[in-house]
Design a protein around this motif. Structure first.
Motif, PDB file in Angstrom:
ATOM      1  N   PRO A 339      33.884  40.006  26.028  1.00 60.74           N
ATOM      2  CA  PRO A 339      35.208  40.612  26.236  1.00 60.74           C
ATOM      3  C   PRO A 339      35.361  41.289  27.593  1.00 60.74           C
ATOM      4  CG  PRO A 339      33.929  41.836  24.597  1.00 60.74           C
ATOM      5  CD  PRO A 339      33.206  40.558  24.843  1.00 60.74           C
ATOM      6  N   GLU A 340      34.246  41.765  28.175  1.00 60.78           N
ATOM      7  CA  GLU A 340      34.374  42.422  29.483  1.00 60.78           C
ATOM      8  C   GLU A 340      34.783  41.417  30.553  1.00 60.78           C
ATOM      9  OE1 GLU A 340      30.223  40.794  29.521  1.00 60.78           O
ATOM     10  OE2 GLU A 340      31.563  41.700  28.033  1.00 60.78           O
ATOM     11  N   LEU A 341      34.389  40.161  30.400  1.00 62.02           N
ATOM     12  CA  LEU A 341      34.784  39.143  31.365  1.00 62.02           C
ATOM     13  C   LEU A 341      36.260  38.772  31.196  1.00 62.02           C
ATOM     14  CD1 LEU A 341      31.681  36.734  31.440  1.00 62.02           C
ATOM     15  CD2 LEU A 341      32.178  38.738  32.859  1.00 62.02           C
ATOM     16  N   LEU A 342      36.697  38.640  29.945  1.00 63.06           N
ATOM     17  CA  LEU A 342      38.122  38.358  29.699  1.00 63.06           C
ATOM     18  C   LEU A 342      38.993  39.479  30.255  1.00 63.06           C
ATOM     19  CD1 LEU A 342      38.467  36.816  26.120  1.00 63.06           C
ATOM     20  CD2 LEU A 342      39.478  35.944  28.231  1.00 63.06           C
ATOM     21  N   HIS A 343      38.592  40.712  29.985  1.00 66.61           N
ATOM     22  CA  HIS A 343      39.375  41.856  30.461  1.00 66.61           C
ATOM     23  C   HIS A 343      39.387  41.904  31.989  1.00 66.61           C
ATOM     24  CE1 HIS A 343      41.408  45.590  30.477  1.00 66.61           C
ATOM     25  NE2 HIS A 343      40.358  46.350  30.769  1.00 66.61           N
ATOM     26  N   THR A 344      38.271  41.608  32.599  1.00 66.30           N
ATOM     27  CA  THR A 344      38.212  41.594  34.068  1.00 66.30           C
ATOM     28  C   THR A 344      39.120  40.513  34.628  1.00 66.30           C
ATOM     29  OG1 THR A 344      35.953  42.453  34.095  1.00 66.30           O
ATOM     30  CG2 THR A 344      36.694  41.253  36.053  1.00 66.30           C
ATOM     31  N   LEU A 345      39.103  39.333  34.013  1.00 71.56           N
ATOM     32  CA  LEU A 345      39.961  38.243  34.483  1.00 71.56           C
ATOM     33  C   LEU A 345      41.431  38.633  34.390  1.00 71.56           C
ATOM     34  CD1 LEU A 345      40.398  35.332  35.428  1.00 71.56           C
ATOM     35  CD2 LEU A 345      40.268  34.623  33.014  1.00 71.56           C
ATOM     36  N   GLU A 346      41.837  39.181  33.255  1.00 73.91           N
ATOM     37  CA  GLU A 346      43.235  39.588  33.078  1.00 73.91           C
ATOM     38  C   GLU A 346      43.623  40.645  34.108  1.00 73.91           C
ATOM     39  OE1 GLU A 346      43.826  38.985  28.257  1.00 73.91           O
ATOM     40  OE2 GLU A 346      42.990  40.851  29.026  1.00 73.91           O
ATOM     41  N   THR A 347      42.766  41.622  34.307  1.00 80.42           N
ATOM     42  CA  THR A 347      43.062  42.705  35.251  1.00 80.42           C
ATOM     43  C   THR A 347      43.112  42.184  36.679  1.00 80.42           C
ATOM     44  OG1 THR A 347      41.917  44.239  33.769  1.00 80.42           O
ATOM     45  CG2 THR A 347      42.344  44.995  36.017  1.00 80.42           C
ATOM     46  N   TYR A 348      42.189  41.303  37.024  1.00 75.49           N
ATOM     47  CA  TYR A 348      42.129  40.722  38.373  1.00 75.49           C
ATOM     48  C   TYR A 348      43.411  39.952  38.682  1.00 75.49           C
ATOM     49  CZ  TYR A 348      39.977  38.178  42.333  1.00 75.49           C
ATOM     50  OH  TYR A 348      39.672  37.670  43.571  1.00 75.49           O
ATOM     51  N   LEU A 349      43.898  39.180  37.707  1.00 74.16           N
ATOM     52  CA  LEU A 349      45.133  38.419  37.914  1.00 74.16           C
ATOM     53  C   LEU A 349      46.347  39.337  37.955  1.00 74.16           C
ATOM     54  CD1 LEU A 349      44.502  35.310  35.606  1.00 74.16           C
ATOM     55  CD2 LEU A 349      44.101  35.546  38.064  1.00 74.16           C
TER      56      LEU A 349
END
Length: 403
Positions: A339-349
């Motif tokens: 989930p930390e990778l999904l959250h990072t991807l969403e935040t980065y975009l």
């Protein structure tokens, strides 16, 4: 007029702040329905009307006259608002009696043995004022309830039902004599809970808070349209139909964004809305589309505000059920366990591929963002740094929220 050698009106005015607090405390302790009202209402409307009545009593005693019609306007407005909120009339009248009694106790405290004539005259003023208050408050309350009841059961609700269900409108007009407008601004609203609705068990207090919120939204809508809006609203939102002569501007003075901003301020809660202008026959489809847009806005984590189809075209299209939608969502399947990778991807975009802004939002070092983006690339084969992959990642996130 004096008691104990001192002017009654002046002494009472000096005691108004403290006496207001005591009267409000008494209402909360003696009348359960008042104890269940939102704190905002107690500290605002209720305290204001108590203070207004105390000052009015000082005026009628000082000038030895009855209250004027203008001096009772605030009480009538307050009674109409309580009617809209569903506060019982007997509780309102009891509250006025409690306030008058405490005002008299405060005044009579200064009386001495030689003040009997003044006491009798003050008592007469109190009786007249209480009669005036009872008449003004009861009349305004019952008039407001009559209007509300007629709206709930009358033609406007029948018209809204006919528009929403796609009924034959020519037949409806022949049967009822009610004619739809040439076009309607259709709106779907999503209302956040007011703080007086949060953290409390359902009951009269939360119901009053919800009704206040809805009433303020309706007032803003009616003011914008210049005529009563057709509404089907509850505490979480609903549908609005506003008759309009032409397409209202989206932004600028008198525009729809300004309307939603005003509704947000009035209700004291975030408001998310979708809007579309439609002729009567197209109202059902427009209403359904608006509801989908509001739902998409919530599911994609966008901020409250006003939206139209053009603002969510990608999300709207990708939310249509299809095998391609599920295929897009599967692109992110390798990240489900991280989930930390999904959250990072969403935040980065969300931050426009700005690693420093994303790092600040995530409370991590920018190098950590870089590391996680590289891991996303290794696991999915997709990197935001590659334009073609960026499109797939954005679409995959939308699809994931929609399946």
């Amino acid at each position: 007029m004096c008691l104990g050698g001192r002017p009654v009106a002046g002494r009472l005015r000096a005691r108004v702040p403290a006496l207001t607090a005591r009267v409000v405390a008494r209402l909360l302790s003696d009348l359960p329905v008042y104890a269940e009202l939102p704190h905002e209402e107690i500290a605002g409307d209720i305290a204001d009307i108590v203070q207004h009545n105390l000052r009015l009593f000082a005026d009628v005693v000082e000038h030895r006259r009855a209250a004027t019609d203008a001096e009772l306007a605030q009480q009538r407005d307050s009674a109409a608002q309580r009617a809209e909120e569903g506060v019982p009339l007997d509780a309102i009248l009891t509250a006025y009696q409690v306030g008058i009694a405490m005002c008299w106790e405060e005044t009579a405290r200064d009386a001495g043995p030689g003040d009997l004539p003044a006491v009798l005259e003050i008592m007469d003023r109190i009786m007249v004022l209480q009669q005036q208050l009872t008449s003004a408050v009861s009349g305004a309350y019952l008039e407001a309830r009559q209007i509300l009841d007629s709206q709930e059961h009358g033609g406007r609700h029948a018209l809204m039902a006919a528009l929403l269900t796609g009924e034959d409108l020519e037949g409806f007009t022949r049967r009822t004599g009610l004619r739809p407008a040439a076009r309607y601004l259709t709106m779907a609203l999503a209302l956040a809970p007011h703080h007086d609705e949060v953290g409390q068990a359902p009951g009269p207090g939360t119901e009053v808070a919800a009704r206040r919120k809805i009433r303020r939204i309706r007032t803003a809508l009616d003011r914008f349209a210049g005529t009563p809006a057709l509404t089907a609203l509850d505490a979480s939102g609903g549908t609005v139909l506003l008759p309009v002569a032409k397409q209202p501007p989206w932004s600028g003075p008198g525009g729809l964004r300004e309307l939603i901003a005003e509704a947000t301020r009035a209700a004291g809660v975030p408001v998310t809305a979708a809007a579309e202008t439609a002729e009567p026959a197209a109202v059902p489809a427009a209403v359904a589309r608006n509801a989908e847009i509001v739902d998409l806005v919530a599911r994609t984590g966008r901020a409250p505000g006003l939206y139209r189809l053009a603002d969510v075209l990608l999300e709207y299209q990708l939310s249509r059920p299809s095998e391609a939608l599920r295929g897009l969502a599967r692109l992110l399947h390798p990240l489900e366990a991280k989930p930390e990778l999904l959250h990072t991807l969403e935040t980065y975009l969300e931050h426009g591929l700005d690693r420093r802004a994303a790092a600040a939002a995530l409370h991590v070092h920018p190098n950590t963002v870089d590391y996680r983006i590289r891991r996303i690339d290794r696991l999915t084969g997709l990197s935001p740094a590659r334009p073609a992959d960026l499109q797939h990642l954005c679409a995959a996130l939308v699809a994931r929220r929609s399946v």
